[in-house]
Design a protein around this motif. Sequence first.
Motif, PDB file in Angstrom:
ATOM      1  N   LYS A  35     -53.916  -3.342 -23.179  1.00  0.00           N
ATOM      2  CA  LYS A  35     -53.125  -2.889 -22.038  1.00  0.00           C
ATOM      3  C   LYS A  35     -51.687  -2.605 -22.461  1.00  0.00           C
ATOM      4  N   GLY A  36     -51.140  -3.481 -23.330  1.00  0.00           N
ATOM      5  CA  GLY A  36     -49.781  -3.267 -23.813  1.00  0.00           C
ATOM      6  C   GLY A  36     -49.645  -1.993 -24.630  1.00  0.00           C
ATOM      7  N   LEU A  37     -50.673  -1.692 -25.435  1.00  0.00           N
ATOM      8  CA  LEU A  37     -50.640  -0.459 -26.224  1.00  0.00           C
ATOM      9  C   LEU A  37     -50.606   0.771 -25.327  1.00  0.00           C
ATOM     10  N   VAL A  38     -51.434   0.760 -24.287  1.00  0.00           N
ATOM     11  CA  VAL A  38     -51.517   1.915 -23.388  1.00  0.00           C
ATOM     12  C   VAL A  38     -50.234   2.079 -22.587  1.00  0.00           C
ATOM     13  N   THR A  39     -49.644   0.969 -22.160  1.00  0.00           N
ATOM     14  CA  THR A  39     -48.439   1.029 -21.324  1.00  0.00           C
ATOM     15  C   THR A  39     -47.152   1.102 -22.139  1.00  0.00           C
ATOM     16  N   GLY A  40     -47.263   1.047 -23.476  1.00  0.00           N
ATOM     17  CA  GLY A  40     -46.071   1.124 -24.311  1.00  0.00           C
ATOM     18  C   GLY A  40     -45.362  -0.200 -24.508  1.00  0.00           C
ATOM     19  N   ASN A  41     -45.985  -1.288 -24.091  1.00  0.00           N
ATOM     20  CA  ASN A  41     -45.397  -2.617 -24.274  1.00  0.00           C
ATOM     21  C   ASN A  41     -45.949  -3.225 -25.560  1.00  0.00           C
ATOM     22  N   TRP A  42     -45.280  -2.939 -26.688  1.00  0.00           N
ATOM     23  CA  TRP A  42     -45.733  -3.414 -27.991  1.00  0.00           C
ATOM     24  C   TRP A  42     -45.032  -4.693 -28.424  1.00  0.00           C
ATOM     25  N   GLY A  43     -44.337  -5.324 -27.525  1.00  0.00           N
ATOM     26  CA  GLY A  43     -43.654  -6.565 -27.843  1.00  0.00           C
ATOM     27  C   GLY A  43     -42.207  -6.352 -28.247  1.00  0.00           C
ATOM     28  N   LEU A  44     -41.499  -7.466 -28.413  1.00  0.00           N
ATOM     29  CA  LEU A  44     -40.091  -7.440 -28.809  1.00  0.00           C
ATOM     30  C   LEU A  44     -39.972  -7.714 -30.305  1.00  0.00           C
ATOM     31  N   SER A  45     -39.089  -7.008 -30.932  1.00  0.00           N
ATOM     32  CA  SER A  45     -38.864  -7.214 -32.356  1.00  0.00           C
ATOM     33  C   SER A  45     -38.120  -8.520 -32.586  1.00  0.00           C
ATOM     34  N   THR A  94     -34.527  -5.997 -28.649  1.00  0.00           N
ATOM     35  CA  THR A  94     -34.961  -4.602 -28.670  1.00  0.00           C
ATOM     36  C   THR A  94     -36.485  -4.520 -28.760  1.00  0.00           C
ATOM     37  N   PRO A  95     -37.125  -3.698 -27.921  1.00  0.00           N
ATOM     38  CA  PRO A  95     -38.586  -3.546 -28.017  1.00  0.00           C
ATOM     39  C   PRO A  95     -38.994  -2.909 -29.342  1.00  0.00           C
ATOM     40  N   THR A  96     -40.196  -3.247 -29.786  1.00  0.00           N
ATOM     41  CA  THR A  96     -40.711  -2.694 -31.039  1.00  0.00           C
ATOM     42  C   THR A  96     -40.795  -1.167 -30.988  1.00  0.00           C
ATOM     43  N   THR A  97     -41.205  -0.632 -29.842  1.00  0.00           N
ATOM     44  CA  THR A  97     -41.329   0.819 -29.719  1.00  0.00           C
ATOM     45  C   THR A  97     -39.978   1.512 -29.908  1.00  0.00           C
ATOM     46  N   THR A  98     -38.907   0.878 -29.472  1.00  0.00           N
ATOM     47  CA  THR A  98     -37.575   1.463 -29.642  1.00  0.00           C
ATOM     48  C   THR A  98     -37.178   1.493 -31.108  1.00  0.00           C
ATOM     49  N   VAL A  99     -37.453   0.405 -31.836  1.00  0.00           N
ATOM     50  CA  VAL A  99     -37.127   0.347 -33.262  1.00  0.00           C
ATOM     51  C   VAL A  99     -37.902   1.410 -34.024  1.00  0.00           C
ATOM     52  N   ILE A 100     -39.204   1.526 -33.730  1.00  0.00           N
ATOM     53  CA  ILE A 100     -40.031   2.530 -34.403  1.00  0.00           C
ATOM     54  C   ILE A 100     -39.575   3.934 -34.024  1.00  0.00           C
ATOM     55  N   PRO A 149     -44.436  -8.477 -34.473  1.00  0.00           N
ATOM     56  CA  PRO A 149     -44.610  -7.309 -33.583  1.00  0.00           C
ATOM     57  C   PRO A 149     -44.242  -5.991 -34.259  1.00  0.00           C
ATOM     58  N   LEU A 150     -43.162  -5.982 -35.045  1.00  0.00           N
ATOM     59  CA  LEU A 150     -42.745  -4.755 -35.712  1.00  0.00           C
ATOM     60  C   LEU A 150     -43.736  -4.367 -36.811  1.00  0.00           C
TER      61      LEU A 150
END
Length: 329
Positions: free
Chosen positions: A73-83, A89-95, A291-292
């Motif tokens: 569910k997190g993958l689909v919604t973009g919630n990949w965890g916090l770095s 900062t969320p992992t998706t933001t760092v990537i 997470p990262l």
Amino acid sequence: MRYVLNRLIFFVVSVWAAVTINFILPRMMPGDPAQAMFAKFSNNLTPQAMHALELQFGFSNQPLIVQYFTYLKGLVTGNWGLSFTYYPTPTTTVIGQSLPWTLGLVGITTLISVFAGTGLGILIAWRRGKALDTTLPIASLFVQAAPYMWTGLILLYVFGFKFGWFPIAHGYADDTPPSFTLAFFLSALKHGILPAITIFLGSFSGWLIGMRNNMILTLGEDYVVFAEAKGVKPMRLVMMYAARNAILPQITSFAIAIGNVVSGSILTEVVYSYPGIGAQLNAAVLQQDYPLIQGAFLVIALAVLLANLIVDLLYSRLDPRVRTGGAAV
């Protein structure tokens, strides 16, 4: 149509397998990532505060199957965890901040290397035995044999430190913040020249020698010899008869190369302190930023699978035998 459908099904299954493996592997590692992360705070945090942080970072004692569906569910919604490293900062933001640097550097350099190596491979195969054919493959192979890190350090010392022609670190000047301006573009370009040369030197020989060998084999085929005997013009013979078929194995290699663009040349990015995803992945491993690490590996796996899907579909258009299972058409 059946071939395309089979490739799409294989792609979906491969994506599911990559996602599942990416979920399982960190949970098979010895120790508790939460404890590894919060060990330095253990003397200053109450158990309640520690538990709150674990929940914020997504650590859970729920059954594995529940964690798995929460992860999906997190993958689909973009919630990949916090770095861990760049908290909060969320992992998706760092990537998302690192990926464009790698795509710009490694992607463009890979394309240049592919086109230059393939083009020169065609040329020296057609003029085999000449001076260029006897020197260029050996020279390029000698350069490629050197490790990325060694080549990068040599270029960095000579052209960055000794002569001062290029910057020795980072992706842009400190006084030029990222923006859509000419000053920032020129700064990023100047900082990317040495890393780009390092990557180019490390990959050019493979494309050159691979295309040369494919061309030499194809030029010896009966249909090419027959076309030459009929008086087909040399340029048409080389490009339409020989190169068109000799380039097919190069396309397969290109799929792997494009997939690897996302992972970046980790050692090169580390040597030049370049802000790409390869350097971020290296830092995440050193910092135990789970997470990262998961996010970076997932992006890399998806990029490789997507690149192979595109090339499989393209390959079937260039060589109809692929769609017919090798039958003559």
